[in-house]
Motif scaffolding. Structure first.
Motif, mmCIF file in Angstrom:
data_model
loop_
_atom_site.group_PDB
_atom_site.id
_atom_site.type_symbol
_atom_site.label_atom_id
_atom_site.label_comp_id
_atom_site.label_asym_id
_atom_site.label_seq_id
_atom_site.Cartn_x
_atom_site.Cartn_y
_atom_site.Cartn_z
ATOM 1 N N LEU A 163 -12.058 31.309 97.127
ATOM 2 C CA LEU A 163 -11.764 31.538 98.541
ATOM 3 C C LEU A 163 -12.326 32.874 99.000
ATOM 4 O O LEU A 163 -12.853 33.004 100.111
ATOM 5 C CB LEU A 163 -10.247 31.492 98.778
ATOM 6 N N GLN A 164 -12.229 33.883 98.135
ATOM 7 C CA GLN A 164 -12.746 35.212 98.469
ATOM 8 C C GLN A 164 -14.260 35.187 98.633
ATOM 9 O O GLN A 164 -14.807 35.826 99.544
ATOM 10 C CB GLN A 164 -12.330 36.209 97.375
ATOM 11 N N ILE A 213 -19.231 35.230 102.311
ATOM 12 C CA ILE A 213 -20.533 34.758 102.798
ATOM 13 C C ILE A 213 -20.454 34.228 104.226
ATOM 14 O O ILE A 213 -21.459 34.200 104.940
ATOM 15 C CB ILE A 213 -21.121 33.687 101.855
ATOM 16 N N GLN A 214 -19.250 33.853 104.645
ATOM 17 C CA GLN A 214 -19.081 33.398 106.028
ATOM 18 C C GLN A 214 -19.037 34.553 107.013
ATOM 19 O O GLN A 214 -19.295 34.382 108.211
ATOM 20 C CB GLN A 214 -17.791 32.578 106.153
ATOM 21 N N ASN A 215 -18.726 35.749 106.516
ATOM 22 C CA ASN A 215 -18.508 36.879 107.411
ATOM 23 C C ASN A 215 -19.504 38.028 107.238
ATOM 24 O O ASN A 215 -19.375 39.055 107.904
ATOM 25 C CB ASN A 215 -17.088 37.416 107.222
ATOM 26 N N ASN A 275 -32.609 44.726 98.555
ATOM 27 C CA ASN A 275 -31.486 45.464 99.151
ATOM 28 C C ASN A 275 -30.403 44.544 99.707
ATOM 29 O O ASN A 275 -29.724 44.871 100.692
ATOM 30 C CB ASN A 275 -31.978 46.404 100.266
ATOM 31 N N GLN A 276 -30.223 43.403 99.067
ATOM 32 C CA GLN A 276 -29.182 42.450 99.433
ATOM 33 C C GLN A 276 -28.120 42.441 98.332
ATOM 34 O O GLN A 276 -28.414 42.726 97.171
ATOM 35 C CB GLN A 276 -29.766 41.047 99.594
ATOM 36 N N HIS A 277 -26.891 42.110 98.698
ATOM 37 C CA HIS A 277 -25.809 42.006 97.725
ATOM 38 C C HIS A 277 -25.813 40.603 97.119
ATOM 39 O O HIS A 277 -26.151 39.629 97.795
ATOM 40 C CB HIS A 277 -24.465 42.281 98.395
ATOM 41 N N CYS A 278 -25.419 40.522 95.856
ATOM 42 C CA CYS A 278 -25.510 39.238 95.159
ATOM 43 C C CYS A 278 -24.212 38.902 94.438
ATOM 44 O O CYS A 278 -23.658 39.735 93.710
ATOM 45 C CB CYS A 278 -26.667 39.282 94.156
ATOM 46 N N ILE A 279 -23.732 37.684 94.628
ATOM 47 C CA ILE A 279 -22.574 37.169 93.902
ATOM 48 C C ILE A 279 -23.052 36.066 92.962
ATOM 49 O O ILE A 279 -23.631 35.065 93.402
ATOM 50 C CB ILE A 279 -21.504 36.592 94.853
ATOM 51 N N LYS A 314 -8.407 37.831 100.882
ATOM 52 C CA LYS A 314 -9.645 37.063 101.056
ATOM 53 C C LYS A 314 -10.853 37.943 101.364
ATOM 54 O O LYS A 314 -12.000 37.558 101.101
ATOM 55 C CB LYS A 314 -9.457 36.015 102.159
ATOM 56 N N ASP A 315 -10.618 39.141 101.902
ATOM 57 C CA ASP A 315 -11.732 40.028 102.264
ATOM 58 C C ASP A 315 -11.993 41.109 101.211
ATOM 59 O O ASP A 315 -12.556 42.157 101.506
ATOM 60 C CB ASP A 315 -11.468 40.684 103.617
ATOM 61 N N ILE A 316 -11.609 40.841 99.966
ATOM 62 C CA ILE A 316 -11.649 41.858 98.922
ATOM 63 C C ILE A 316 -13.056 42.387 98.650
ATOM 64 O O ILE A 316 -13.269 43.582 98.430
ATOM 65 C CB ILE A 316 -11.012 41.312 97.614
ATOM 66 N N PHE A 317 -14.077 41.517 98.681
ATOM 67 C CA PHE A 317 -15.446 41.973 98.433
ATOM 68 C C PHE A 317 -15.979 42.784 99.611
ATOM 69 O O PHE A 317 -16.719 43.753 99.426
ATOM 70 C CB PHE A 317 -16.362 40.784 98.125
#
Length: 420
Positions: free
Chosen positions: A259-260, A265-267, A304-308, A410-413
């Motif tokens: 969920l996190q 990625i939605q925000n 320079n992008q973040h990656c999960i 949910k906004d932890i990252f």
């Protein structure tokens, strides 16, 4: 004041230790439970050692042996706090029994509630977000599923030591000390105490203050915050924050972690997802597959992008674990080790500036793959997200964030990104 915390996984070690860092103490997390020498980072009255036995998912007797080793190697570090999972996973009963037998302490108080993470206990049962533990995802945990919401039942699976309970009403009417005295007189060795709020935890600690040096205190990270007052002169934190991209290794199959990730990625359009198939990690991560994933992830970070990087996208992935075990003739623990090993190898081949590890098994495997022997906790982004630096014989000049799989909003990252 406690001098030694014994935890059964890496993220749990950090969650407990950071409560004391926030009060001005120096906290080192030791990865090797066999080590006889403390980490040579600080040696003074403000230092507390956390030893990660990495024993949550191992066989019962091996967990007991690791506890004995830690006690033998650290004879002068007393009192001891036994940090357990707030959802009661692991070898809890066996580890408590071993600690009592080895240290000659007469009894243990078990207080697993962590109200700040919505893990509470009442009538001897554990609840997560208001739901009884047995009805949550922790009942189907891939490696250490729980079989009951009842704390006493879980403990009694591994020990014959007499176990009793003190309920919430007795806590709030200040009967804790009296009940403890009665139970100990009857030969009770383990006493489980309810707590629903931080005020309940504070009340319990105030009541048992005179006993703290002569008992075994057992609980989650939630209780640690109430064990000591803040140090007036706090230790300065090392501030070397970086605005460079963040690499998140989300090896946890927790629904909360999924969920996190989806919320992130939605925000925020600066995050990219790389879905790593579990089947690609079994029976081993091949050289060809390693290069393919490595190139894809490194390209994102270099841009320079973040990656999960995640290994699970939905609840159904958890249900495939038994199929994978049958297919590759592995136990759940062995399967987990294969997955963690593959993720560790992948991260070792990447270049990054900020690393976020979620899931205790994944976090320790990645840390060790990077050559780490310990961890210095520097602080926390928010509740459930400690950060610090890996200790190694080499210079590992990046910041590492950790999170238990089932922890966090949910906004932890996004919070972590704003922090750096």
């Amino acid at each position: 004041m406690i001098k030694l915390i014994i935890a059964d996984d890496f993220t749990g070690s950090n969650d407990a230790g950071v409560q004391l860092v926030n009060k001005g103490f120096i906290v080192d997390v030791v990865f090797d439970w066999r080590s006889k020498q403390p980490l040579k980072t600080h040696l003074n009255d403000k230092k507390i050692t956390v030893v990660n036995t990495e024993s949550r998912a191992i066989e019962y007797h091996e967990a007991q042996d690791r506890i004995k080793q830690v006690i033998s190697n650290n004879p002068h570090l007393r009192p001891i706090y036994k940090k357990i999972d707030s959802t009661l996973r692991g070898n809890i009963g066996g580890e408590i029994e071993t600690l009592l037998a080895t240290t000659q302490v007469k009894f243990a108080l078990v207080i697993p509630a962590f109200p700040n993470m919505n893990r509470i206990t009442k009538n001897g049962k554990c609840y997560v977000n208001g739901i009884e533990l047995i009805d949550t995802e922790f009942a189907t945990d891939p490696k250490t599923p729980i079989c009951s919401s009842h704390i006493k039942t879980i403990i009694k699976q591994q020990t014959d030591y007499p176990c009793e309970e003190i309920n919430l009403n007795e806590v709030r009417t200040h009967q804790v000390t009296k009940r403890i005295e009665n139970f100990v007189t009857q030969g009770t060795k383990i006493i489980v105490i309810d707590a629903e709020t931080n005020h309940d935890l504070e009340t319990i600690i105030e009541e048992i203050q005179g006993l703290l040096d002569n008992i075994l205190l057992v609980g989650s990270a939630g209780l640690v915050d109430f064990l000591s007052p803040s140090i007036t002169e706090k230790i300065p934190k090392i501030e070397r924050l970086s605005i460079k991209p963040m690499l998140v290794i989300a090896g946890s199959m927790s629904e909360i972690t999924q969920l996190q990730i989806n919320y992130t990625i939605q925000n925020d359009n600066k995050w990219n997802i790389v879905d790593l198939k579990i089947s690609d990690l079994l029976p081993e991560l091949s050289a060809t597959t390693l290069v393919r994933y490595k190139n894809k992830i490194q390209e994102i970070l270099n841009d320079n992008q973040h990656c999960i990087v995640r290994t699970s996208t939905n609840k159904q992935e958890r249900e495939k674990i038994d199929l994978y075990c049958q297919q590759y003739q592995l136990s759940r623990t062995e399967l987990g080790e294969k997955i963690c090993s593959g993720l560790g190898l992948l991260v070792k081949n990447l270049k990054f500036s900020n690393l976020f590890l979620t899931g205790g098994d994944v976090a320790i495997s990645v840390a060790k793959s990077l050559g780490a022997i310990g961890f210095i906790i520097e602080g926390q982004v928010c509740e459930g997200v400690p950060y610090g630096r890996l200790l190694s014989h080499e210079n590992l000049d990046y910041r590492v964030f950790t999170k238990a799989g089932g922890f966090g909003t949910k906004d932890i990252f996004l919070k972590s990104l704003r922090f750096i």
